[in-house]
Design a protein around this motif. Structure first.
Motif, PDB file in Angstrom:
ATOM      1  N   MET A   1       0.823  -0.538   0.182  1.00 27.05           N
ATOM      2  CA  MET A   1      -0.102   0.332   0.280  1.00 27.05           C
ATOM      3  C   MET A   1       1.247   1.483   0.117  1.00 27.05           C
ATOM      4  N   GLN A   2       2.497   1.175   0.000  1.00 27.88           N
ATOM      5  CA  GLN A   2       2.885   2.867   0.125  1.00 27.88           C
ATOM      6  C   GLN A   2       2.950   3.376  -1.467  1.00 27.88           C
ATOM      7  N   ASP A   3       2.573   2.647  -2.008  1.00 30.89           N
ATOM      8  CA  ASP A   3       1.683   3.572  -3.978  1.00 30.89           C
ATOM      9  C   ASP A   3       0.992   4.371  -3.553  1.00 30.89           C
ATOM     10  N   ILE A   4      -0.003   3.266  -2.862  1.00 28.91           N
ATOM     11  CA  ILE A   4      -1.251   4.336  -2.679  1.00 28.91           C
ATOM     12  C   ILE A   4      -1.202   5.410  -1.906  1.00 28.91           C
ATOM     13  N   LYS A   5      -0.002   5.487  -0.628  1.00 29.47           N
ATOM     14  CA  LYS A   5       0.574   6.656   0.550  1.00 29.47           C
ATOM     15  C   LYS A   5       1.040   7.491  -0.165  1.00 29.47           C
ATOM     16  N   LYS A   6       1.915   6.896  -1.174  1.00 28.67           N
ATOM     17  CA  LYS A   6       3.149   8.067  -2.116  1.00 28.67           C
ATOM     18  C   LYS A   6       1.571   9.028  -2.922  1.00 28.67           C
ATOM     19  N   TRP A   7       0.830   8.405  -3.518  1.00 29.22           N
ATOM     20  CA  TRP A   7      -0.244   8.855  -4.600  1.00 29.22           C
ATOM     21  C   TRP A   7      -1.079  10.035  -3.410  1.00 29.22           C
ATOM     22  N   LEU A   8      -1.201   9.501  -2.396  1.00 31.58           N
ATOM     23  CA  LEU A   8      -2.018  11.052  -1.743  1.00 31.58           C
ATOM     24  C   LEU A   8      -1.787  11.784  -0.514  1.00 31.58           C
ATOM     25  N   ASN A   9      -0.027  11.394  -0.803  1.00 35.98           N
ATOM     26  CA  ASN A   9       0.857  12.634  -0.090  1.00 35.98           C
ATOM     27  C   ASN A   9       1.511  13.471  -1.623  1.00 35.98           C
ATOM     28  N   GLY A  10       1.132  13.297  -2.933  1.00 35.62           N
ATOM     29  CA  GLY A  10       1.809  13.536  -4.202  1.00 35.62           C
ATOM     30  C   GLY A  10       0.621  14.460  -4.943  1.00 35.62           C
ATOM     31  N   ALA A  11       1.435  14.274  -5.943  1.00 34.48           N
ATOM     32  CA  ALA A  11       0.726  14.961  -6.772  1.00 34.48           C
ATOM     33  C   ALA A  11      -1.252  14.417  -7.527  1.00 34.48           C
ATOM     34  N   LYS A  12      -0.837  13.685  -6.370  1.00 33.54           N
ATOM     35  CA  LYS A  12      -2.845  12.344  -7.680  1.00 33.54           C
ATOM     36  C   LYS A  12      -3.107  13.032  -8.611  1.00 33.54           C
ATOM     37  N   ASP A  13      -1.973  12.654  -9.820  1.00 27.81           N
ATOM     38  CA  ASP A  13      -3.090  12.427 -10.772  1.00 27.81           C
ATOM     39  C   ASP A  13      -3.583  11.167 -11.023  1.00 27.81           C
ATOM     40  N   PHE A  14      -4.864  11.621 -11.876  1.00 23.94           N
ATOM     41  CA  PHE A  14      -6.028  10.857 -11.657  1.00 23.94           C
ATOM     42  C   PHE A  14      -5.825  10.009 -12.521  1.00 23.94           C
ATOM     43  N   GLN A  15      -5.349   9.026 -13.475  1.00 24.14           N
ATOM     44  CA  GLN A  15      -4.726   7.943 -14.263  1.00 24.14           C
ATOM     45  C   GLN A  15      -3.764   7.136 -13.269  1.00 24.14           C
ATOM     46  N   GLN A  16      -2.941   7.319 -12.703  1.00 26.51           N
ATOM     47  CA  GLN A  16      -2.714   6.727 -11.879  1.00 26.51           C
ATOM     48  C   GLN A  16      -3.080   6.277 -10.801  1.00 26.51           C
ATOM     49  N   GLY A  17      -4.320   7.379  -9.994  1.00 22.15           N
ATOM     50  CA  GLY A  17      -4.727   6.437  -9.254  1.00 22.15           C
ATOM     51  C   GLY A  17      -6.100   5.772  -9.471  1.00 22.15           C
ATOM     52  N   ARG A  18      -6.152   5.664 -10.589  1.00 21.45           N
ATOM     53  CA  ARG A  18      -6.982   4.864 -11.577  1.00 21.45           C
ATOM     54  C   ARG A  18      -7.029   3.548 -11.378  1.00 21.45           C
ATOM     55  N   GLN A  19      -5.052   3.250 -11.506  1.00 26.90           N
ATOM     56  CA  GLN A  19      -4.343   2.427 -12.050  1.00 26.90           C
ATOM     57  C   GLN A  19      -4.498   1.695 -10.667  1.00 26.90           C
ATOM     58  N   LEU A  20      -4.878   2.683  -9.868  1.00 21.38           N
ATOM     59  CA  LEU A  20      -3.906   2.005  -8.459  1.00 21.38           C
ATOM     60  C   LEU A  20      -5.248   1.564  -8.254  1.00 21.38           C
ATOM     61  N   TYR A  21      -6.470   2.383  -7.959  1.00 23.97           N
ATOM     62  CA  TYR A  21      -8.013   0.822  -7.050  1.00 23.97           C
ATOM     63  C   TYR A  21      -7.798   0.136  -8.431  1.00 23.97           C
ATOM     64  N   ASP A  22      -8.261   0.018  -9.469  1.00 22.45           N
ATOM     65  CA  ASP A  22      -8.260  -1.212 -10.408  1.00 22.45           C
ATOM     66  C   ASP A  22      -7.051  -2.483  -9.505  1.00 22.45           C
TER      67      ASP A  22
END
Length: 213
Positions: A1-22
């Motif tokens: 889950m470190q990648d989700i933590k990094k996303w939430l604390n970063g620029a929150k790129d939409f496509q990257q967030g979609r990949q994480l949720y997938d």
């Protein structure tokens, strides 16, 4: 889950967030919503969904099998182990309260709470999970050896003499901010002690050999 933590604390790129949720999520409704594209509703739901995934996840540390059942009760437990069991119970209660608070904030989208407020709560949940896991490790070690593990010595703080005065004074200012009463509420005790030790080391270094600004 470190990648989700990094996303939430970063620029929150939409496509990257979609990949994480997938990868981690299980709601087909949300996956279809995110597949539409970067919309205001989709972005809002994405952040909420990833926060929930992270807050409900097990910390990324090595988990340990629970000690034997006789060690789970206070009665009959050796005196040296009782403080750890009491602390574990308190940590479980704290984490349960934080989970309830976070769920309320996410479900009702209370405006007075910012994204940073939610992120701080989530990080507190994460850190508490790490503490609980460490206590289980200690209890298992005691169940197997009948002794407590020897604590690791603290890593000494070493000041790099090549550090510029500007950076040194800036770090001192940052550490003093971390150690204010209002900020300390966000930190675990061990981290507070680390910051205090680093601040004292820097201040002694400057007192002994004041740099020229």
């Amino acid at each position: 889950m470190q990648d989700i933590k990094k996303w939430l604390n970063g620029a929150k790129d939409f496509q990257q967030g979609r990949q994480l949720y997938d990868q981690y999520g299980d709601s087909n409704v949300l996956k279809k919503l995110f597949a539409i594209g970067d919309t205001l509703l989709g972005r809002k739901k994405m952040e909420t969904a990833l926060l929930e995934l992270l807050s409900n996840s097990t910390p990324d540390v090595v988990t340990h099998e629970a000690p034997s059942l006789q060690l789970r009760k206070i009665d009959g437990v050796p005196e040296e182990l009782k403080p750890y069991i009491e602390k574990r119970k308190k940590l479980h209660n704290q984490r349960r309260e934080l989970h309830a608070q976070l769920r309320m904030m996410l479900l009702h989208q209370i405006k007075k709470y910012t994204d940073q407020d939610r992120f701080v709560i989530q990080m507190n949940i994460y850190e508490i999970g790490r503490e609980i896991d460490e206590i289980w490790r200690i209890e298992r070690y005691y169940a197997e050896t009948k002794t407590l593990p020897v604590p690791k010595p603290a890593t000494p703080v070493v000041v790099d003499p090549d550090t510029s005065p500007e950076i040194m004074y800036k770090r001192i200012h940052t550490l003093r901010t971390y150690l204010t009463p209002s900020y300390q509420k966000r930190l675990k005790p061990s981290r507070i002690e680390e910051y205090r030790t680093e601040l004292e080391t820097l201040q002694r270094y400057i007192a002994d050999d004041p740099p020229t600004v």
